[in-house]
Design an enzyme around this catalytic site. Structure first.
Site, PDB file in Angstrom:
ATOM      1  N   TRP A   1       0.860  -0.889  -0.065  1.00 15.40           N
ATOM      2  CA  TRP A   1       0.010   0.332   0.144  1.00 15.40           C
ATOM      3  C   TRP A   1       0.775   0.749  -0.069  1.00 15.40           C
ATOM      4  O   TRP A   1       0.352   2.511  -0.305  1.00 15.40           O
ATOM      5  CB  TRP A   1      -1.321  -0.351   1.018  1.00 15.40           C
ATOM      6  CG  TRP A   1       0.458   0.456   2.404  1.00 15.40           C
ATOM      7  CD1 TRP A   1       1.182  -0.274   3.121  1.00 15.40           C
ATOM      8  CD2 TRP A   1      -0.934   1.511   3.557  1.00 15.40           C
ATOM      9  NE1 TRP A   1       0.946   0.386   4.170  1.00 15.40           N
ATOM     10  CE2 TRP A   1       0.255   1.170   4.990  1.00 15.40           C
ATOM     11  CE3 TRP A   1      -1.710   2.225   3.776  1.00 15.40           C
ATOM     12  CZ2 TRP A   1       0.043   1.933   5.620  1.00 15.40           C
ATOM     13  CZ3 TRP A   1      -1.716   2.754   4.623  1.00 15.40           C
ATOM     14  CH2 TRP A   1      -0.729   2.946   6.313  1.00 15.40           C
ATOM     15  N   ASP A   2       2.392   1.557   0.321  1.00 12.79           N
ATOM     16  CA  ASP A   2       3.103   2.449   0.484  1.00 12.79           C
ATOM     17  C   ASP A   2       2.937   2.979  -1.008  1.00 12.79           C
ATOM     18  O   ASP A   2       3.248   4.372  -1.019  1.00 12.79           O
ATOM     19  CB  ASP A   2       4.554   2.050   0.473  1.00 12.79           C
ATOM     20  CG  ASP A   2       4.876   0.840   1.643  1.00 12.79           C
ATOM     21  OD1 ASP A   2       4.202   0.238   2.073  1.00 12.79           O
ATOM     22  OD2 ASP A   2       5.971   0.833   1.729  1.00 12.79           O
TER      23      ASP A   2
ATOM     24  N   GLU B   1       1.158  -1.617  12.493  1.00 20.14           N
ATOM     25  CA  GLU B   1       0.806  -3.597  12.611  1.00 20.14           C
ATOM     26  C   GLU B   1       2.128  -4.001  14.261  1.00 20.14           C
ATOM     27  O   GLU B   1       1.897  -5.262  14.321  1.00 20.14           O
ATOM     28  CB  GLU B   1       2.561  -4.146  11.346  1.00 20.14           C
ATOM     29  CG  GLU B   1       2.086  -3.638  10.323  1.00 20.14           C
ATOM     30  CD  GLU B   1       2.598  -3.771   8.922  1.00 20.14           C
ATOM     31  OE1 GLU B   1       3.968  -4.541   9.458  1.00 20.14           O
ATOM     32  OE2 GLU B   1       2.560  -3.486   8.238  1.00 20.14           O
TER      33      GLU B   1
ATOM     34  N   LYS C   1       3.368   0.977  16.372  1.00 19.62           N
ATOM     35  CA  LYS C   1       4.441   1.502  15.737  1.00 19.62           C
ATOM     36  C   LYS C   1       4.253   2.040  14.506  1.00 19.62           C
ATOM     37  O   LYS C   1       6.027   2.080  13.697  1.00 19.62           O
ATOM     38  CB  LYS C   1       4.494  -0.463  13.953  1.00 19.62           C
ATOM     39  CG  LYS C   1       5.515  -0.627  13.577  1.00 19.62           C
ATOM     40  CD  LYS C   1       5.382  -1.794  12.758  1.00 19.62           C
ATOM     41  CE  LYS C   1       7.033  -1.523  11.590  1.00 19.62           C
ATOM     42  NZ  LYS C   1       6.906  -3.267  10.572  1.00 19.62           N
ATOM     43  N   GLN C   2       3.068   3.033  13.952  1.00 17.89           N
ATOM     44  CA  GLN C   2       3.554   3.738  12.700  1.00 17.89           C
ATOM     45  C   GLN C   2       1.758   4.685  12.932  1.00 17.89           C
ATOM     46  O   GLN C   2       0.920   4.021  13.887  1.00 17.89           O
ATOM     47  CB  GLN C   2       3.359   2.968  11.986  1.00 17.89           C
ATOM     48  CG  GLN C   2       2.172   2.557  10.613  1.00 17.89           C
ATOM     49  CD  GLN C   2       2.478   0.739   9.946  1.00 17.89           C
ATOM     50  OE1 GLN C   2       2.849   0.033  10.106  1.00 17.89           O
ATOM     51  NE2 GLN C   2       2.519   0.851   8.697  1.00 17.89           N
TER      52      GLN C   2
HETATM   53  C1  BGC Z   1       5.348  -0.930   7.473  1.00 18.71           C
HETATM   54  C2  BGC Z   1       3.724  -1.816   6.267  1.00 18.71           C
HETATM   55  C3  BGC Z   1       4.932  -1.444   5.623  1.00 18.71           C
HETATM   56  C4  BGC Z   1       5.378  -2.124   4.801  1.00 18.71           C
HETATM   57  C5  BGC Z   1       6.224  -1.657   3.585  1.00 18.71           C
HETATM   58  C6  BGC Z   1       5.857  -2.783   7.287  1.00 18.71           C
HETATM   59  O1  BGC Z   1       7.095  -2.216   8.465  1.00 18.71           O
HETATM   60  O2  BGC Z   1       4.507  -1.249   8.306  1.00 18.71           O
HETATM   61  O3  BGC Z   1       3.018  -0.420   6.270  1.00 18.71           O
HETATM   62  O4  BGC Z   1       4.317  -1.131   4.115  1.00 18.71           O
HETATM   63  O5  BGC Z   1       6.956  -2.135   6.100  1.00 18.71           O
HETATM   64  O6  BGC Z   1       6.740  -0.926   3.507  1.00 18.71           O
END
Ligand code: BGC
Length: 782
Positions: free
Chosen positions: A369-370, A499, A611-612
């Site tokens: 989804w990035d 996550e 985490k984000q």
């Molecule tokens: C993130 C995800 C992301 C992925 C790839 C992970 O560490 O939590 O949101 O899509 O990295 O960049």
């Protein structure tokens, strides 16, 4: 924020258009291989030395976007519907590899003495240059000057110019130029972010041949049927006759050149390498496909190709640059990020932009989804045609997404894979993978942005509407009107962007994005009926869309369950989140970050810890659905429990911090984001750059400092400039118009560069720019 010890920001110089490595650092060899990588959206080549570095062979890499191996995922305990196979970006033969020998003794920079070495990647020209002066243990000094490019003009071509001078000796210098099909052996690790790479058994040799100046190698990936074909040609100018011999075996093909040099003499080698890859059987016979291409390309000189590269880079920077005044490190970092995004982007609708671009094996080269949420806005507002390819990719892989939906008992519509290359779901760990159903809403969100910014109705008619509708149908299958909650629409057992919290009920971000998605899908059915009745009838039939479905979407959207905590007024990340214990971030030892490498998932999931950005991200994407006060309240709360262990986090926090009035924090996060890879803030750039974070750097300026939002189809700005920055300037392409925005400490100047007219607003002031009235300067609102 990043807790990895960051590198000195002057390590790569302070030039606004270049990064320069001085000396040859074994310690940073892998990191610099990612940073100095070059790519053209199809071919990506890591920035390793032509001669290699003993003990660091695995750092070399060449990747072809969209070309991959696939291997069954080995589960100790499997279950129904688990992702079956993992796709891994394929390794192509490294085009830059040259083994150099003096009188049959291999050049090894770890031995003898590197007297001088400097390597520069110029972001304005797209060319990598190096000069190395090295003295062998026997006291023979070589001067090497190289230039290389991965052509943006000829998408199959990599070119290298390699000049070698015997400074103070006479002898035979040999250069062995080889194409090799065997993938590097990657070190095994427990870090899930590091790719597994391709196995040797998957490589099936098909053809290998060489003569005294050319060589080619063809192999097939057994698991996927992809052919990879590489061919190269050399030309040498040397003071005396060059003796050459061909090398060919199953896994390699090349040429050895023996060159006699006297002290002070130089030989110059020019190498053209071309690639082709795909599933067509014709690729197995390079005589009919790739070799004619090699013949054509070898007539092109390095100077010619460098000029063509420069022209493309000039065009790119003319509309895509971000100027940052008053801070050289941020200026350099920003251009570095935009440069890599441009290089990494797939351009043919069947490939995309990987989380690591084309710079490393990290995440096995998967797309996430990035793309839609972090990267697409940059292309959409600077080069919309490139953005379109990214959406076309989702359309082209709709059938795979439909099949995946059926695996998950979703009877209608599609579920996009959380991570993939060719369309198959590759997430082996479903709680932080497949459970992120929000991917469907993210893709639909991007389609909406695209339509709004371009007015490309044909794309919507032919692809966009189908993507939005098919992905919207999924919500009706995984969600339901919950009688225990007054028939509100609930979506259970999902993971939001964060996550560190998995498989929960009613993740706020997911529900809020689903609501917008469902409304939009409904609106599009009306729009299609009105504008393209015939195409609409066809689509309805093809999708077997029941006439009652859109009304149900509308109903689900209206009744979406989006609880706010009554006591605090904070939007709850999910149903259980506030009943968990807060993770004590301040008392966690710095070396225990990222948490995912130091705690079992259950330990993490049991806590309030992010985490984000999750709820905070919803505040940005769905900006006008929240008041400023709500944004501030949510930011204050969630920031305190966010580790930013993902590089997708700090940028969102910078933008919202800016919006709610925390200018210092906004700058702090922005600095972290903008030099994330250059200074290796997360300590893992050696596995590849972080493209989402790079897109996030652009967002920080445009949506953060300039405060750009699209409201009811119009551009709106709320500019401000953080302390320490004297100006920032950039262009935006919107609905066919090109707008230049320059912001300094007092004012913002808007200029219509292209297009008939553009209506926009800053704060409460609306302005229409036109050919007669092309610019306006407005004071910043305090
Ligand atoms: C993130 C995800 C992301 C992925 C790839 C992970 O560490 O939590 O949101 O899509 O990295 O960049």
């Amino acid at each position: 924020m990043s807790r990895h010890p960051s590198l000195d920001s002057r390590r790569l110089g302070e030039h606004p258009w270049q990064i320069t490595e001085t000396g040859l650092s074994a310690e940073h060899y892998g990191l610099n291989a990612s940073l100095f990588a070059q790519a053209n959206g199809f071919i990506g080549v890591r920035g390793t030395l032509e001669e290699g570095l003993v003990g660091h062979d695995q750092e070399a890499g060449c990747f072809l976007n969209g070309i991959y191996s696939s291997e069954p995922i080995a589960y100790g305990e499997s279950a129904y519907g688990f992702a079956r196979n993992n796709e891994s970006i394929a390794s192509a033969p490294n085009p830059t590899y040259l083994q150099v020998l003096i009188d049959d003794v291999p050049v090894d920079f770890a031995q003898g003495e590197v007297l001088e070495s400097e390597r520069t990647l110029a972001m304005n020209t797209g060319v990598l240059t190096r000069r190395t002066l090295w003295r062998s243990p026997a006291g023979k000094t070589l001067e090497i000057n190289t230039q290389r490019l991965v052509s943006l003009h000829e998408r199959r071509l990599v070119m290298l110019s390699y000049a070698i001078k015997a400074v103070d000796f006479a002898g035979t210098v040999s250069v062995v130029s080889l194409l090799n099909s065997l993938p590097p052996v990657l070190h095994k690790t427990d870090d899930p972010r590091v790719g597994a790479g391709v196995s040797v058994e998957d490589i099936q040799p098909v053809a290998s041949a060489a003569d005294d100046t050319t060589a080619h190698l063809v192999y097939r990936l057994r698991s996927t049927g992809f052919y990879i074909s590489a061919a190269m040609a050399h030309s040498i100018t040397a003071p005396s006759a060059v003796r050459s011999s061909a090398i060919a075996s199953d896994h390699q093909a090349g040429v050895r050149f023996n060159i006699d040099l006297s002290a002070g003499e130089t030989a110059e080698l020019t190498k053209h390498v071309v690639y082709a890859a795909g599933r067509e059987g014709s690729l197995a016979a390079p005589e009919s496909s790739l070799l004619p291409e090699l013949q054509r390309c070898r007539a092109l000189s390095f100077a010619e190709m460098a000029k063509a590269q420069q022209n493309i880079m000039d065009d790119f920077w003319a509309t895509s640059d971000i100027v940052i005044g008053g801070n050289a490190a941020l200026q350099q970092g920003m251009r570095f990020n935009l440069f890599h995004l441009f290089q990494s982007l797939g351009r043919d609708g069947f490939n995309n932009i990987a989380a690591k671009g084309l710079t490393g094996h990290g995440y096995d080269g998967h797309y996430f989804w990035d793309t839609e949420i972090y990267i697409l806005p940059f292309f959409l507002f600077t080069q919309p045609d490139l953005a379109k390819n990214l959406l076309q990719y989702r359309y082209n892989l709709l059938d795979a997404a439909r099949r995946r939906a059926r695996d998950l008992a979703i009877d209608k519509g599609c579920l996009f894979p959380w991570r993939t290359i060719g369309g198959e779901e590759c997430s082996a760990y479903y709680p932080a993978g497949t459970a992120q159903y929000h991917i469907n809403a993210d893709v639909a969100y991007a389609v909406k942005q695209y339509h709004q910014a371009t007015g490309d109705h044909e794309f919507m008619r032919d692809a966009g509407v189908e993507v939005v509708l098919e992905s919207a149908r999924m919500w009706m299958s995984i969600g339901f009107f919950n009688p225990r909650l007054d028939d509100q629409f609930c979506i259970n057992e999902v993971t939001g962007p964060d996550e560190y919290t998995a498989c929960v009920n009613n993740n706020f971000f997911t529900n809020a994005m689903a609501r917008t998605h469902l409304h939009y899908a409904f609106e599009l059915t009306v729009w299609m009926q009105e504008h393209y009745p015939e195409a609409w009838r066809d689509l309805q039939q093809r999708l077997e869309l029941d006439t009652s479905e859109p009304a149900l979407w509308q109903q689900a959207a209206e009744r979406m369950y989006l609880p706010v905590d009554a006591a605090t007024g904070i939007h709850m990340q999910d149903d259980s989140f506030f009943n968990k214990k807060r993770w004590d971030i301040a008392s966690t030892p710095a070396e225990n970050f990222p948490l995912l490498l130091h705690y079992h998932p259950l330990v993490i999931y049991r806590h309030q810890v992010c985490k984000q950005a999750d709820t905070v991200l919803a505040m940005l994407l769905l900006s006008d659905q929240f008041t400023l006060e709500q944004k501030k309240r949510n930011f204050d709360y969630y920031e305190g429990i966010t580790t930013h262990d993902s590089t997708l986090s700090a940028c969102i926090h910078s933008i919202i911090a800016n919006e709610v009035g925390y200018a210092d924090k906004a700058l702090h996060y922005f600095s972290d984001v903008t030099r994330m890879d250059l200074d290796n803030h997360h300590g893992n750039t050696q596995h590849g750059i972080h493209t989402a974070c790079m897109g996030g750097a652009w967002l920080c300026v445009v949506q953060g400092f300039a405060g750009m939002r699209v409201k009811h189809g119009l551009l709106h700005f709320a500019p401000s400039l953080p302390a320490g920055m004297t100006e920032c300037a950039f262009h935006l392409n919107y609905q066919g118009a090109l707008l230049k925005i320059e912001i300094d400490a007092q004012q913002a100047r808007y200029e219509l560069i292209k297009g008939d007219q553009l209506l926009f607003s800053q704060g409460d002031v609306s302005t229409t720019l036109s050919a007669r009235n092309p610019n306006v300067t407005l004071p910043l609102v305090a």
